[in-house]
Design an enzyme around this catalytic site. Structure first.
Site: not given
Lengths: 360, 360
Positions: A74, A129
């Site tokens: 991400d 994350e």
């Protein structure tokens, strides 16, 4: 959003560009996770598992050691910096170039091009994350399938500017509360002032001498700081509570319990009525003395540095896997509109990891 | 809301009940101000002036001294405690019974029943005392018509439990700001911590020894207190500012300038980067040595007490008129749902003021 499958025959720099052009802000990783899963399943030497939008691929060669290469897929929100752009100096610009699609590209290239590594390798690609810790995909995998994350040593390809950063320090946040008794400030002697009572707490903080312990050859730097203070009821009232929020950053030779005990000890006899743990993430040992780690250091070169900030290496450490950060991006460029990475560093990172995993 | 005119032939206790049953929360005083003005204009021995909802009535007998009886006509919001209720013990319950319609009733009774006082008398009825200082009607009159408030001595009929409370202490609020430099708390040594820098400020506060000066025979009690503290950017950031808000309550032998200079002196060399005056209201001398005051003390009896809190007597003091608080209510019962006043104390207060203003 492109539907093009990932092309793992591209070099790691071009593959980084393809990954950047495949947007995956936190919470929207599914298409990219699908693409990664598809590309890995096409590789016959890997076993592929999936949990949510987290993909784990493993060689099963029966080697004496197993190492992990991990990265999150991400990014923070795009800021008018996608698609990527390669300039004439070989710098690739765009959201995620540094943090950390360049690292993910290196992982994918190793997965595709090293079918028979000298150590068994586990590749971990995880989501969320960049957002709240409870959403973190690595945490979800660790909870649901801890066996997928077994290994002797882990490399997290977070941006570290091509340097090995070992382990990470723990972070403990504690609220220190002092108490008093309210009174009108025109008759202050009828109450007792909780802010004045906090004076020894600040004095202790101001005079605190942090340790600089050396662990596995890395010098860590602890720190104990007030990160917040609040107290006060109204402009004419003696306050009955004051809260000092302290953040203890501690080296990986302390356990979580020892870190908390240290905070209690530092502020003993300082008039604190209540200690409340607000947040706690343990430290991670660098594990540089393990043979797999020593070989890694020898292969990638440079002088390992201690990691001061908390990172996901601590999740590996909690599972008993020592871990380091090693990625091509410059950490100071992460999350910026002008985020970028030198493509030469991506290629160098790919070559060094390949060397580590192929040299006999 | 009753439209009944005020009946100044009632005794002060019954008149208090009539005033309480005439609601006048701050901002809604006009009908009551109209009624007071009407009642006073019916008294031929008084000259009546009006400014907004503030009414000032004066005798003009050419006496050598002029004294002032002042009171506010507003109340805090009603809390299911209107209309008033007189119980079998002679206690009158209701919003404003204590603070301070009992005092206003005494003023009105003296105005109505002492046509030829031994000193010229000025009666002041003002609005908006229970709300922000800039709305205060006494302040508005002082600014627009300072001549209406000329006098040798003033009595404010605020609740003081039938005791004379002389003058008042000043109140100064100052923001003490310390500064630092932000950094990530994982690398705290790269910044400097503004909360730690405030440690000497709290230490100075904790060890401060306040004065208890005796002025006009009254022992005041100063106080220097933190009433607020704030600092902090985020849970992982070294804070670059900390603000300690201190409140200095000081005796009337200090001017405003001297009070501020004292605060600067106390916190010299404590690391404070900036002093910001947040609020400042000067002290008021009790003026008990003036002949009109001495006669007042003799007439009302008891031992004068110092006033610690700031009150509107300071507005008189700023105009050069020494002032005291003297009212029938118990100050601890003000602003409460169970607000009340002993009617015997209202009648006693009326008699003592009458005695002061009629004894030759």
């Amino acid at each position: 959003m492109t539907e093009t499958p990932l092309d793992l025959t591209l070099d790691a720099a071009r593959l980084t560009a393809q990954l950047v052009d495949f947007p995956s802000e936190s919470g929207t990783e599914k298409p990219l996770a699908d693409a990664i899963e598809g590309a890995l399943r096409a590789l016959p030497h890997l076993t592929v598992d999936r949990h949510g939008n987290n993909v784990v691929a493993r060689t099963r060669l029966g080697r004496a050691e197993r190492v992990i290469l991990a990265g999150h897929i991400d990014t923070v929100p795009i800021a008018d910096n996608v698609p990527s752009r390669l300039d004439e100096d070989g710098v690739l610009w765009g959201c995620g170039t540094c943090d950390m699609k360049s690292g993910v590209a290196v992982q994918l290239r190793i997965a595709a091009t090293v079918p028979e590594p000298n150590r068994d390798v586990t590749f971990v690609f995880y989501d969320n994350e960049e957002v709240a810790a409870h959403l973190n995909g690595l945490g979800h995998v660790a909870e649901a399938h801890p066996d997928w994350l077994k290994g002797d040593f882990a490399v997290l390809l977070e941006p570290s500017d091509g340097q090995v950063e070992g382990g990470c320090q723990g972070t403990l946040r504690v609220l220190l509360k002092t108490r008093g008794e309210r009174a009108h400030s025109a008759r202050g002697w009828m109450g007792s002032n909780a802010i004045h009572t906090a004076a020894p707490v600040l004095a202790r903080l101001a005079s605190y001498e942090p340790r600089h312990p050396v662990i596995d050859g890395l010098e860590y730097r602890e720190g104990l700081n007030a990160v917040g203070i609040s107290g006060g009821v109204a402009g004419n009232v003696i306050p009955d509570e004051c809260v000092v929020t302290v953040n203890f950053r501690y080296a990986p030779d302390r356990t979580e319990d020892e870190a908390l005990a240290h905070v209690h000890e530092v502020f003993a006899d300082c008039g604190v009525e209540e200690f409340v743990v607000d947040d706690h993430s343990g430290a991670a040992m660098p594990g540089l003395s393990h043979p797999a780690a020593a070989a890694f250091i020898a292969a990638v070169g440079g002088t390992p540095q201690p990691k001061y900030g908390w990172t996901d290496v601590a999740r590996f450490s909690a599972l008993g896997v020592p871990a380091v950060n090693y990625g091509p991006g410059n950490p100071h460029l992460a999350h910026r509109r002008d985020e970028r990475v030198e493509t030469a560093k991506i290629l160098a990172g790919e070559e060094r990891l390949r060397s580590w995993l192929t040299t006999s």
